[in-house]
Design an enzyme around this catalytic site. Structure first.
Site, short mmCIF file in Angstrom:
data_model
loop_
_atom_site.label_atom_id
_atom_site.label_comp_id
_atom_site.label_asym_id
_atom_site.label_seq_id
_atom_site.Cartn_x
_atom_site.Cartn_y
_atom_site.Cartn_z
N GLU A 117 -57.65 -8.51 27.75
CA GLU A 117 -58.29 -8.90 26.48
C GLU A 117 -57.46 -9.82 25.89
O GLU A 117 -56.15 -9.96 25.85
CB GLU A 117 -58.50 -7.60 25.60
CG GLU A 117 -59.19 -6.51 25.96
CD GLU A 117 -59.23 -5.35 25.05
OE1 GLU A 117 -59.73 -4.33 25.29
OE2 GLU A 117 -58.44 -5.15 24.12
N GLU A 137 -54.49 0.83 28.30
CA GLU A 137 -53.37 1.31 27.40
C GLU A 137 -53.06 2.79 27.26
O GLU A 137 -53.10 3.31 26.37
CB GLU A 137 -53.98 0.76 26.00
CG GLU A 137 -54.17 -0.73 25.81
CD GLU A 137 -54.60 -1.12 24.44
OE1 GLU A 137 -54.41 -0.29 23.52
OE2 GLU A 137 -54.56 -2.34 24.39
#
Length: 526
Positions: free
Chosen positions: A260, A159
Site C-alpha cells: 500500500e 500487519e
C-alpha cells in the site's frame, strides 16, 4: 446424486484450461524480482487497492469486489486509464463465481493479489493461532483462485505484527505461508507465490522482513510487502525516507514492494513518489507498488467516488494518472539472475530488544488427527455448554492440570501437539486429562454439569499426526508424535502431569480462547 472423481477432475481441468488468459501470462518469482514466465521480463506492479468497506451494508461482513461483473466492467475502464496491471483485494468469498470478473480483468491485462483471510477469520496479533478454521479458509480461497493465470499471489497476513510488543504473532503467519505453499504443491497447482504484507514500523521493519525471507525455501515467504506512507506532499527520494528504506532492503533475496502507498496528509495527492518508485534508484530492489485506494470513503484515500452506478474521478485520480502514465522504467531479464540472488537469509536473533519471534513454527493443522484424538476422550465438554462459556471452563481446569498440550507460544517456539484443533476439542482434551489424573472419579468429569463421561470412547485407536510437533516442550501425555487410545491413557494415568499453569500462562491461554470464541474483528481498510 454422486459425482464421480473423474467428473470433478474433468471440470477442474477445463477450468484450468479456460483460465489461461493470453493477456496475462503467469508471473513467477526468481531471486528478488517477479518475471513474466513467457518472456523472462521483469514484472513491476502498477497496482491499486480495490475493495469497498461494507460498513453501510448491514447484511454483509465484507463486500467481495470480484463477484459482480457489471461493477467490474464499470471500473476496469478507469483502472486501464491508470495504467493498472495489478489490484489488491482484501477478502473474497470462495463460494461465489469469480469467472466473469477475472476474465474482464485478464482481458485488461490486470493481475490480482489477494489476502487469504477475511475479517472474522484471520490471525489475530493479540491472540495468535494457526488452526483448522484458518487453514480451511485459506485453502478455500486458494482453490477458488488457483485456476486463473492472472493471480499474482496471496497474502497470508496483513500487519499482524505491527510493533515490537507482538512479534510473537509472526511465527503463526509464517506457518500459514509454509502450509499454504505446501497445499498449493500438493494440489499440483502452478507455483503461486505466497507472502506477507507488513506495516512500516521503525523498530521492526528490518527484522520482520528478514524473518519472513529467512530459513528454508519451504518455510520462507515468496515475497514481502510494506504498507508505506512515508512520502507526503512534495517530498524527495531522500527526505521521504525512500533512500534509507532502499538501502535497508538491498540485500533481501525475495521480491519486496509497496503493498500500500499514498500518504494523504495533503490533498489532493500529487503522487510525485511514483517517479522515484519506478526509477532506476528503486526498481532493482523494489517491484513497484499498490496505491491505496480506488474507492473514496471516510478515510479519504480514494481515487474515485462511486454513487450507485456512477463513478466520478477525483483530483487524486488525475494527478496519479498523469504520473503513472509517464513512467519509463528499465526492466531486468530473468537470464541475468545470479545464483546468489536465490539464496536465503539467516534469521534475525530472537532475543533482540525489538524482535522476539521464534524460528520454530507452529505445526500444520491436521483435521484427521484432531478427529482421531477426540474419539478417544473418556470425558468431554457437554454439548449444552455454549461456546461463550468455554473460557471459564478453560480457566478452571487449567488451574488444575498442565494445559501445555493445547497452548502455543510464538516467542519460545513451544507448541502443543493439539494446539491447532477446535476450541471444543481442546477443551475436552484437558477435561479428559484431568479426569484421568483423578483416577476417573465421577466428580472429576462433571464441572457443575459442564462435562460428561463419553460412553462411546474408542479404546484401541492410535492417532498419528502427519506433521508431528518437534518443538522443545512435549505434551502432558508424553509422546508428541501420537496420542494413545483411551485404554492406554487409563493405564498411564499416574504418569500424567498435574502441574498447574502459572498465573501468567493461565491468563494468556484463557485470553486466547475467550478471544477466539467471542470473535475478533479485523479492520480491512484504514
Amino acid at each position: 446424486m454422486k459425482v464421480s472423481s473423474i467428473t470433478i477432475g474433468l471440470v477442474s481441468l477445463c477450468s484450468l484450461v479456460r483460465a489461461k488468459f493470453e493477456a496475462t501470462p503467469e508471473v513467477e518469482v526468481v531471486g528478488n524480482k517477479f518475471y513474466f514466465s513467457n518472456n523472462g521480463s521483469q514484472f513491476l506492479m502498477r497496482g491499486i487497492a480495490y475493495q469497498q468497506n461494507p460498513a453501510e451494508e448491514k447484511d454483509s461482513k465484507y463486500k467481495d469486489p470480484l463477484v459482480d461483473q457489471e461493477t467490474c466492467k464499470r471500473d476496469v475502464k478507469y483502472l486501464k486509464e491508470l495504467n493498472t496491471n495489478t489490484i489488491r483485494v482484501y477478502a473474497l468469498d470462495p463460494t461465489k463465481d469469480h469467472d466473469p470478473c477475472m476474465k474482464i480483468l485478464a482481458d485488461a491485462g490486470i493481475y490480482v493479489i489477494a489476502d487469504l483471510s477475511e475479517p472474522s477469520v484471520s490471525i489475530n496479533r493479540d491472540t495468535p493461532e494457526w488452526n483448522l478454521d484458518l487453514f480451511e479458509r485459506y485453502t478455500k480461497v486458494v482453490d477458488m483462485l488457483a485456476p486463473y493465470s492472472n493471480v499474482l499471489g496471496f497474502f497470508a497476513g496483513n500487519e499482524v505484527t505491527n510493533n515490537d510488543t507482538n512479534t510473537d504473532a509472526s511465527p503463526f503467519v509464517k506457518a500459514a505461508i509454509r502450509d499454504t505453499k505446501k497445499y498449493i504443491e500438493e494440489k499440483k497447482y502452478r507455483k503461486i507465490p505466497v507472502g506477507y504484507s507488513s506495516n512500516d514500523d521503525e523498530f521492526i521493519r528490518v527484522p520482520i522482513a528478514d524473518y519472513f525471507s529467512c530459513g528454508s525455501l519451504e518455510d520462507r515467504a515468496d515475497f514481502f510487502g510494506i504498507n508505506m506512507y512515508e512520502w507526503c506532499g512534495d517530498a524527495t527520494f531522500k527526505s521521504s525516507g525512500y533512500e534509507d528504506r532502499t538501502n535497508e532492503f538491498k540485500n533481501l533475496t525475495i521480491p519486496i514492494f509497496f503493498s500500500e502507498y499514498g500518504c494523504n496528509e495533503k490533498r489532493p495527492r500529487k503522487f510525485t513518489e511514483v517517479r522515484a518508485l519506478y526509477s532506476t534508484q528503486m526498481t532493482d530492489i523494489w517491484s513497484g507498488g499498490i496505491v491505496y485506494m480506488y474507492f473514496e470513503e471516510e478515510n479519504k484515500y480514494g481515487l474515485v467516488e462511486v454513487k450507485g452506478d456512477k463513478v466520478s474521478t477525483l483530483k487524486d485520480y488525475e494527478y496519479y494518472k498523469s504520473e503513472i502514465n509517464n513512467i519509463s522504467p528499465s526492466y531486468a531479464q530473468v537470464k541475468t539472475v545470479s545464483a546468489e540472488a536465490t539464496q536465503t537469509l539467516a534469521c534475525p536473533a530472537s532475543d533482540q530488544k525489538h524482535w522476539k519471534a521464534a524460528t520454530d513454527l507452529p505445526p500444520t493443522p491436521d483435521q484427521d488427527y484432531c478427529n482421531c484424538v477426540a474419539k478417544s476422550f473418556d470425558c468431554v465438554v457437554s454439548d449444552k455448554v455454549q461456546s461463550k462459556k468455554y473460557g471459564d471452563l478453560y480457566a478452571e481446569v487449567c488451574g488444575l492440570i498442565d494445559c501445555s498440550s493445547i497452548s502455543a507460544n510464538g516467542t519460545s517456539g513451544d507448541y502443543g501437539e493439539y494446539s491447532f484443533c477446535s476450541d471444543k476439542d481442546k477443551l475436552s482434551y484437558v477435561l479428559n486429562l484431568y479426569y484421568h489424573d483423578q483416577n476417573e472419579h465421577a466428580q472429576a468429569c462433571d464441572f457443575d454439569g459442564s462435562a460428561s463421561v463419553n460412553v462411546n470412547a474408542e479404546e484401541t485407536k492410535k492417532c498419528s499426526a502427519k506433521n508431528p510437533v518437534t518443538s522443545k516442550s512435549k505434551s502432558a501425555s508424553g509422546d508428541a508424535t501420537s496420542t494413545s487410545n483411551s485404554k492406554s491413557t487409563k493405564q498411564n494415568a499416574g504418569n500424567i502431569s498435574a502441574k498447574k499453569m502459572s498465573m501468567a500462562e493461565l491468563i494468556a491461554l484463557t485470553t486466547v480462547v475467550t478471544g477466539l470464541i467471542t470473535g475478533f474483528s479485523m479492520v480491512l481498510f484504514e
